[in-house]
Scaffold this motif. Sequence first.
Motif, PDB file in Angstrom:
ATOM      1  N   GLU A 182      -6.552  -5.027   7.756  1.00 29.85           N
ATOM      2  CA  GLU A 182      -7.525  -3.880   7.652  1.00 29.85           C
ATOM      3  C   GLU A 182      -7.998  -4.228   6.307  1.00 29.85           C
ATOM      4  N   ASP A 232      -2.522  -1.907   6.940  1.00 26.69           N
ATOM      5  CA  ASP A 232      -3.352  -2.306   6.003  1.00 26.69           C
ATOM      6  C   ASP A 232      -4.131  -3.487   5.406  1.00 26.69           C
ATOM      7  N   GLN A 273       3.238  -0.012   8.098  1.00 24.10           N
ATOM      8  CA  GLN A 273       2.064  -0.078   7.585  1.00 24.10           C
ATOM      9  C   GLN A 273       1.897  -0.736   6.694  1.00 24.10           C
ATOM     10  N   PHE A 287       0.833  -1.575   0.057  1.00 28.78           N
ATOM     11  CA  PHE A 287      -0.165  -0.086   0.073  1.00 28.78           C
ATOM     12  C   PHE A 287       0.839   1.066  -0.022  1.00 28.78           C
TER      13      PHE A 287
END
Length: 178
Positions: free
Chosen positions: A169, A166, A162, A94
């Motif tokens: 999620e 992501d 991160q 991402f």
Amino acid sequence: MSEFKISVAEMLKDSDFMRKVVKQYFSEEYFEEWLPKHTRKLNEAIERQNTRTMKYYWIKISSPKDMEPLAFLDKIQGLQRYAWFKNVVYNIEFNPHLHSHILIRQPSSSLRPARIIEQASKWVGVEPNLVYCRYFNHSYENRYNYVLGNKIPEHKKELVEQDKMDRHEHNIENYYSA
């Protein structure tokens, strides 16, 4: 390993060919001074040459603008329709933008980057310049670990964490294989 380094240095020092080249362009004293300083680099170059066993393609595909992560994942997984998309490991990242890295191990000798770029760009729906594809026969372990999220560059470690959040999620695995 140190025995190997010594033998390479000795081999170069005793090489008639090397002596002829050195005498042609440099003094004998220069060669005697140069060899010890460059033995490590010579050994590393020889080691790189000797470890060129795994042939692979390294591909990066950027996502079309405004495409949702799960839709992009579906597009990447849809590349299985092509014969070249086998024996692969891939991921979705991402950061800094949505993209995928694909590693094709031991590809067919007839496979060319142009075919991968053309077919992947059409299928995913991006311009060909957003598909990077290159053939390699060294550093396989580094790129394999890169796809798995074990990145060596220190500045990438924050992005890796991160990306993991992501992916979690969006219910996307850290990596896939086919």
